[in-house]
Design an enzyme around this catalytic site. Structure first.
Site, PDB file in Angstrom:
ATOM      1  N   PRO A 195       0.826  -1.217   0.000  1.00  0.00           N
ATOM      2  CA  PRO A 195       0.000   0.000   0.000  1.00  0.00           C
ATOM      3  C   PRO A 195       0.856   1.261   0.000  1.00  0.00           C
ATOM      4  O   PRO A 195       0.411   2.328  -0.381  1.00  0.00           O
ATOM      5  CB  PRO A 195      -0.827  -0.112   1.283  1.00  0.00           C
ATOM      6  CG  PRO A 195      -0.409  -1.332   1.986  1.00  0.00           C
ATOM      7  CD  PRO A 195       0.617  -2.042   1.185  1.00  0.00           C
ATOM      8  N   GLU A 220       0.855  -7.571   7.855  1.00  0.00           N
ATOM      9  CA  GLU A 220       1.217  -6.154   7.766  1.00  0.00           C
ATOM     10  C   GLU A 220       2.362  -5.938   6.785  1.00  0.00           C
ATOM     11  O   GLU A 220       2.871  -4.828   6.669  1.00  0.00           O
ATOM     12  CB  GLU A 220       1.644  -5.640   9.146  1.00  0.00           C
ATOM     13  CG  GLU A 220       0.513  -5.517  10.138  1.00  0.00           C
ATOM     14  CD  GLU A 220      -0.583  -4.612   9.623  1.00  0.00           C
ATOM     15  OE1 GLU A 220      -1.734  -5.040   9.610  1.00  0.00           O
ATOM     16  OE2 GLU A 220      -0.262  -3.481   9.201  1.00  0.00           O
ATOM     17  N   ARG A 266       0.048  -8.161 -21.667  1.00  0.00           N
ATOM     18  CA  ARG A 266      -0.585  -7.700 -22.906  1.00  0.00           C
ATOM     19  C   ARG A 266       0.361  -6.808 -23.711  1.00  0.00           C
ATOM     20  O   ARG A 266       0.128  -6.534 -24.887  1.00  0.00           O
ATOM     21  CB  ARG A 266      -1.899  -6.982 -22.643  1.00  0.00           C
ATOM     22  CG  ARG A 266      -1.800  -5.705 -21.867  1.00  0.00           C
ATOM     23  CD  ARG A 266      -3.172  -5.201 -21.478  1.00  0.00           C
ATOM     24  NE  ARG A 266      -3.970  -4.831 -22.629  1.00  0.00           N
ATOM     25  CZ  ARG A 266      -3.882  -3.649 -23.251  1.00  0.00           C
ATOM     26  NH1 ARG A 266      -2.996  -2.772 -22.850  1.00  0.00           N
ATOM     27  NH2 ARG A 266      -4.666  -3.378 -24.278  1.00  0.00           N
ATOM     28  N   ASP A 321      -4.015   2.558 -26.157  1.00  0.00           N
ATOM     29  CA  ASP A 321      -4.665   2.459 -24.849  1.00  0.00           C
ATOM     30  C   ASP A 321      -4.793   3.830 -24.206  1.00  0.00           C
ATOM     31  O   ASP A 321      -3.962   4.712 -24.421  1.00  0.00           O
ATOM     32  CB  ASP A 321      -3.781   1.627 -23.899  1.00  0.00           C
ATOM     33  CG  ASP A 321      -3.879   0.149 -24.198  1.00  0.00           C
ATOM     34  OD1 ASP A 321      -4.825  -0.245 -24.895  1.00  0.00           O
ATOM     35  OD2 ASP A 321      -3.000  -0.595 -23.761  1.00  0.00           O
TER      36      ASP A 321
HETATM   37  N1  LIG Z   1      -0.392  -3.224  -4.255  1.00  0.00           N
HETATM   38  C1  LIG Z   1      -1.087  -3.026  -3.364  1.00  0.00           C
HETATM   39  C2  LIG Z   1      -2.021  -2.727  -2.339  1.00  0.00           C
HETATM   40  C3  LIG Z   1      -2.231  -3.290  -1.073  1.00  0.00           C
HETATM   41  C4  LIG Z   1      -1.472  -4.347  -0.367  1.00  0.00           C
HETATM   42  C5  LIG Z   1      -0.362  -4.950  -0.972  1.00  0.00           C
HETATM   43  C6  LIG Z   1       0.383  -5.894  -0.289  1.00  0.00           C
HETATM   44  C7  LIG Z   1       0.018  -6.226   1.019  1.00  0.00           C
HETATM   45  C8  LIG Z   1       0.566  -7.090   2.003  1.00  0.00           C
HETATM   46  C9  LIG Z   1      -0.232  -7.014   3.137  1.00  0.00           C
HETATM   47  N2  LIG Z   1      -1.237  -6.138   2.879  1.00  0.00           N
HETATM   48  C10 LIG Z   1      -2.302  -5.786   3.840  1.00  0.00           C
HETATM   49  C11 LIG Z   1      -2.002  -4.470   4.463  1.00  0.00           C
HETATM   50  C12 LIG Z   1      -2.995  -3.502   4.486  1.00  0.00           C
HETATM   51  C13 LIG Z   1      -2.730  -2.266   5.097  1.00  0.00           C
HETATM   52  C14 LIG Z   1      -1.502  -2.032   5.687  1.00  0.00           C
HETATM   53  C15 LIG Z   1      -1.221  -0.712   6.372  1.00  0.00           C
HETATM   54  N3  LIG Z   1      -1.275  -0.917   7.827  1.00  0.00           N
HETATM   55  C16 LIG Z   1      -2.646  -1.195   8.319  1.00  0.00           C
HETATM   56  C17 LIG Z   1      -2.690  -0.707   9.746  1.00  0.00           C
HETATM   57  C18 LIG Z   1      -1.456   0.141   9.956  1.00  0.00           C
HETATM   58  C19 LIG Z   1      -0.801   0.262   8.569  1.00  0.00           C
HETATM   59  C20 LIG Z   1      -0.515  -3.008   5.646  1.00  0.00           C
HETATM   60  C21 LIG Z   1      -0.771  -4.231   5.014  1.00  0.00           C
HETATM   61  C22 LIG Z   1      -1.116  -5.636   1.616  1.00  0.00           C
HETATM   62  C23 LIG Z   1      -1.859  -4.694   0.931  1.00  0.00           C
HETATM   63  N4  LIG Z   1      -3.278  -2.664  -0.499  1.00  0.00           N
HETATM   64  N5  LIG Z   1      -3.725  -1.723  -1.355  1.00  0.00           N
HETATM   65  C24 LIG Z   1      -2.987  -1.724  -2.488  1.00  0.00           C
HETATM   66  N6  LIG Z   1      -3.172  -0.884  -3.568  1.00  0.00           N
END
Ligand SMILES: N#Cc1c(-c2ccc3ccn(Cc4ccc(CN5CCCC5)cc4)c3c2)n[nH]c1N
Length: 250
Positions: free
Chosen positions: A92, A119, A161, A176
């Site tokens: 994220p 996490e 693609r 695109d």
């Molecule tokens: N690409 C992409 C992604 C992801 C993504 C990608 C990889 C992982 C691995 C684990 N998670 C879950 C997660 C969700 C939120 C947090 C932040 N914490 C939450 C409470 C305190 C901070 C940490 C992990 C993931 C989420 N989410 N959104 C995108 N565009």
């Protein structure tokens, strides 16, 4: 292109066997290996996570399994003749995954995906592999997922693609949305096909006129209208000079 994916949910990557990515694999344009991270755990519970140092919510993925899994995937790739891997870590907190980045990744011979859960992965794993290869930490959008596997599917589709010989019409990805220079970076307008009337709804007359330059102009205007409605930010970025140039060409 070679792609390796290391995950605790290998079944999540089943969609890589079908449709466009599946065809790219069948045509030998793409080799994909999915690895179960738990194969690199040695305790009774196949533990891949632990509590975070410093406290805080959730669990963190451990260094040991990731280090052993990545080392083996890298060694196997080199043994198979691949070289110059890059590590792609969906997160994220990553840089936005864009069409431009999809193009950049499509030019790489080997993508090593590390979709995490919980996490995320202990930071030392990324720091360790960043000494050996380029690392792309990317986010597919401003929303929160439960893990990185869905992002791998998105990235793999956007990249596959673009590989030569994968799309039927080799040029089609050049038009695109978001592709550099295409229609001055506008969204696609509406599309239509047979029947000419459906539930009392007809096709825009211009599309039946056979007047190609007028059709092109209509499509550009519709693309502009849709972009102004849904992505006004893209209109600001739109290169007015390029737009006027398109105008003169029609
Ligand atoms: N690409 C992409 C992604 C992801 C993504 C990608 C990889 C992982 C691995 C684990 N998670 C879950 C997660 C969700 C939120 C947090 C932040 N914490 C939450 C409470 C305190 C901070 C940490 C992990 C993931 C989420 N989410 N959104 C995108 N565009």
């Amino acid at each position: 292109m070679r792609a390796d994916v290391i995950t605790i949910f290998p079944e999540y990557l089943e969609p890589l066997n079908v449709s466009l990515v599946g065809k790219a694999r069948a045509r030998g344009r793409l080799d994909v290996d999915v690895h179960d991270l738990r194969e690199w755990t040695y305790d009774r519970h196949n533990t891949v996570d632990d509590t975070p140092y410093g406290g805080g919510p959730g669990m963190v993925m451990k260094t040991g399994p990731w280090g052993d899994a990545l080392d083996e995937a890298i060694a196997d790739g080199y043994e198979a003749g691949a070289h110059r891997p890059v590590l792609v870590v969906p997160t994220p907190s990553g840089r936005p995954f864009t069409q431009e980045l999809a193009v950049e990744l499509s030019e790489r011979p080997w993508l090593l995906f590390a979709p995490a859960r919980y996490e995320g992965i202990d930071r030392r794993v990324v720091d360790e592999y960043a000494t050996r290869m380029p690392v792309y930490e990317v986010s597919i959008g401003d929303y929160v997922l439960a893990g990185g596997e869905a992002a791998v599917l998105v990235i793999m589709e956007a990249v596959a693609r673009l590989l030569p010989g994968v799309l039927g019409n080799a040029e089609s990805h050049r038009d695109d949305s978001f592709a550099p220079g295409a229609m001055a970076d506008l969204l696609e307008g509406p599309v239509y096909t047979k029947p000419p009337e459906w539930r009392g709804r007809a096709i825009p007359d211009i599309l039946l006129s056979g007047h190609h330059s007028k059709i092109a102009r209509w499509r550009r205007d519709e693309a502009f209208r849709r972009t102004a409605l849904n992505r006004p930010d893209m209109i600001e970025r739109c290169d007015a000079a390029a737009f006027d140039k398109k105008d003169r060409e029609m």
